[in-house]
Design a protein around this motif. Structure first.
Motif, mmCIF file in Angstrom:
data_model
loop_
_atom_site.group_PDB
_atom_site.id
_atom_site.type_symbol
_atom_site.label_atom_id
_atom_site.label_comp_id
_atom_site.label_asym_id
_atom_site.label_seq_id
_atom_site.Cartn_x
_atom_site.Cartn_y
_atom_site.Cartn_z
ATOM 1 N N GLU A 197 -8.250 13.549 -2.184
ATOM 2 C CA GLU A 197 -8.083 14.331 -3.407
ATOM 3 C C GLU A 197 -7.816 13.414 -4.589
ATOM 4 O O GLU A 197 -8.371 13.603 -5.673
ATOM 5 C CB GLU A 197 -6.936 15.330 -3.238
ATOM 6 C CG GLU A 197 -7.241 16.448 -2.268
ATOM 7 C CD GLU A 197 -6.016 17.277 -1.915
ATOM 8 O OE1 GLU A 197 -4.936 17.049 -2.518
ATOM 9 O OE2 GLU A 197 -6.127 18.150 -1.045
ATOM 10 N N LEU A 198 -6.977 12.418 -4.380
ATOM 11 C CA LEU A 198 -6.652 11.449 -5.433
ATOM 12 C C LEU A 198 -7.901 10.685 -5.854
ATOM 13 O O LEU A 198 -8.151 10.482 -7.042
ATOM 14 C CB LEU A 198 -5.584 10.486 -4.911
ATOM 15 C CG LEU A 198 -4.949 9.537 -5.901
ATOM 16 C CD1 LEU A 198 -4.161 10.297 -6.964
ATOM 17 C CD2 LEU A 198 -4.022 8.579 -5.169
ATOM 18 N N SER A 199 -8.712 10.308 -4.886
ATOM 19 C CA SER A 199 -9.941 9.576 -5.166
ATOM 20 C C SER A 199 -10.903 10.428 -6.001
ATOM 21 O O SER A 199 -11.514 9.938 -6.945
ATOM 22 C CB SER A 199 -10.596 9.171 -3.853
ATOM 23 O OG SER A 199 -11.822 8.532 -4.102
ATOM 24 N N THR A 254 0.839 -1.198 0.000
ATOM 25 C CA THR A 254 0.000 0.000 0.000
ATOM 26 C C THR A 254 0.874 1.248 0.000
ATOM 27 O O THR A 254 0.603 2.201 -0.727
ATOM 28 C CB THR A 254 -0.933 0.010 1.231
ATOM 29 O OG1 THR A 254 -1.748 -1.162 1.177
ATOM 30 C CG2 THR A 254 -1.817 1.243 1.248
ATOM 31 N N ALA A 255 1.925 1.249 0.797
ATOM 32 C CA ALA A 255 2.827 2.398 0.872
ATOM 33 C C ALA A 255 3.463 2.683 -0.484
ATOM 34 O O ALA A 255 3.520 3.837 -0.922
ATOM 35 C CB ALA A 255 3.902 2.151 1.922
ATOM 36 N N LEU A 289 0.731 9.379 -5.464
ATOM 37 C CA LEU A 289 0.780 10.736 -4.933
ATOM 38 C C LEU A 289 2.024 11.487 -5.383
ATOM 39 O O LEU A 289 2.119 12.692 -5.201
ATOM 40 C CB LEU A 289 0.724 10.711 -3.402
ATOM 41 C CG LEU A 289 -0.569 10.171 -2.788
ATOM 42 C CD1 LEU A 289 -0.422 10.010 -1.285
ATOM 43 C CD2 LEU A 289 -1.741 11.086 -3.108
ATOM 44 N N GLY A 290 2.988 10.771 -5.952
ATOM 45 C CA GLY A 290 4.223 11.413 -6.377
ATOM 46 C C GLY A 290 5.061 11.884 -5.202
ATOM 47 O O GLY A 290 5.723 12.913 -5.262
ATOM 48 N N VAL A 291 5.015 11.121 -4.115
ATOM 49 C CA VAL A 291 5.729 11.463 -2.885
ATOM 50 C C VAL A 291 6.761 10.370 -2.613
ATOM 51 O O VAL A 291 6.422 9.184 -2.708
ATOM 52 C CB VAL A 291 4.738 11.546 -1.702
ATOM 53 C CG1 VAL A 291 5.447 11.804 -0.388
ATOM 54 C CG2 VAL A 291 3.703 12.619 -1.949
ATOM 55 N N PRO A 292 7.994 10.744 -2.277
ATOM 56 C CA PRO A 292 8.977 9.695 -1.936
ATOM 57 C C PRO A 292 8.471 8.825 -0.791
ATOM 58 O O PRO A 292 7.787 9.314 0.122
ATOM 59 C CB PRO A 292 10.217 10.481 -1.509
ATOM 60 C CG PRO A 292 10.051 11.828 -2.144
ATOM 61 C CD PRO A 292 8.565 12.083 -2.217
#
Length: 62
Positions: free
Chosen positions: A38-40, A9-10, A17-20
Motif C-alpha cells: 500500500e505504501l509503495s 529497515t525496521a 507506516l506510522g507504526v511503533p
C-alpha cells in the motif's frame, strides 16, 4: 517469531507506516507485506510526478 529484517529497515518502515517499532517487529509477515505494498502504491505516483517536477522547480529558483 520476529521479522527477519535489519534494524535500519525496521526503523525506516516504522516511521513510514506510522507504526511503533515494537508493533512492527511482531506484526504478521503477510500484514506487513500488505502495508508495504500500500505504501509503495502511494509513493509511486508521487515519485513519478516529483522527478518530473524537480527540474522545473530548480529552473524557477534560479
Amino acid at each position: 517469531m520476529p521479522l527477519q529484517i535489519s534494524p535500519e529497515t525496521a526503523i525506516t518502515l516504522s516511521k513510514q507506516l506510522g507504526v511503533p517499532l515494537e508493533h512492527l517487529m511482531h506484526m504478521p509477515q503477510h500484514i506487513l507485506l500488505q502495508k508495504i505494498a500500500e505504501l509503495s502504491k502511494k509513493q509511486q505516483p508521487e515519485a513519478t510526478e516529483g522527478s518530473a517536477e524537480a527540474p522545473d522547480e530548480a529552473k524557477d529558483s534560479q
